[in-house]
Design a protein around this motif. Structure first.
Motif, PDB file in Angstrom:
ATOM      1  N   ARG A   1      41.458  32.122  25.973  1.00 60.67           N
ATOM      2  CA  ARG A   1      40.965  31.067  26.842  1.00 60.67           C
ATOM      3  C   ARG A   1      39.549  30.693  26.414  1.00 60.67           C
TER       4      ARG A   1
ATOM      5  N   ASP B   1      36.162  28.580  27.708  1.00 63.87           N
ATOM      6  CA  ASP B   1      35.449  27.919  28.798  1.00 63.87           C
ATOM      7  C   ASP B   1      34.095  27.475  28.265  1.00 63.87           C
ATOM      8  N   SER B   2      33.437  26.642  29.038  1.00 65.80           N
ATOM      9  CA  SER B   2      32.074  26.235  28.659  1.00 65.80           C
ATOM     10  C   SER B   2      31.223  26.115  29.913  1.00 65.80           C
ATOM     11  N   ASP B   3      29.930  26.226  29.710  1.00 64.42           N
ATOM     12  CA  ASP B   3      28.953  25.982  30.763  1.00 64.42           C
ATOM     13  C   ASP B   3      27.724  25.375  30.099  1.00 64.42           C
TER      14      ASP B   3
ATOM     15  N   VAL C   1      29.519  28.161  25.052  1.00 64.89           N
ATOM     16  CA  VAL C   1      30.958  28.375  25.203  1.00 64.89           C
ATOM     17  C   VAL C   1      31.250  29.858  25.410  1.00 64.89           C
TER      18      VAL C   1
ATOM     19  N   HIS D   1      37.497  34.041  25.778  1.00 64.94           N
ATOM     20  CA  HIS D   1      38.108  35.240  26.341  1.00 64.94           C
ATOM     21  C   HIS D   1      39.357  35.558  25.535  1.00 64.94           C
TER      22      HIS D   1
END
Length: 89
Positions: A4, A6-8, A12, A15
């Motif tokens: 997986r 994700d970003s914020d 990045v 997982h």
């Protein structure tokens, strides 16, 4: 295996979740050492050199990131989390 991304605002987060045999808790601190292989893997005769995670950590850190590992609370498997910054100087 589950992967997986994700970003914020900081970057990045990757997982990687597997359902393998897991890593004995007392050996987890050595996991990223070159040529280290868990006793449970050696005892099962699984081939390998023990370099993959050491190389992965070097690549991630040279890009300004971190890599961590957690177990699944006594269940088989582990989760690796790679965090990379949004900007690499």
């Amino acid at each position: 295996m589950e992967i997986r991304l994700d970003s914020d605002v900081a970057g990045v987060i990757l997982h990687v979740v597997d359902t393998g045999v897991g890593i004995p808790e007392e050996e987890r601190s050595r996991l990223f050492e070159r040529f280290f292989r868990g006793s449970n893997i050696r005892n099962q005769g699984v081939p390998g050199t023990g370099l993959g995670l050491a190389i992965s950590r070097t690549v991630v850190e040279r890009h300004g990131g971190t890599i961590t590992v957690t177990d699944h609370g006594g269940k088989p498997g582990t989760t690796f989390v790679v965090r990379l910054p949004a900007y690499c100087p």
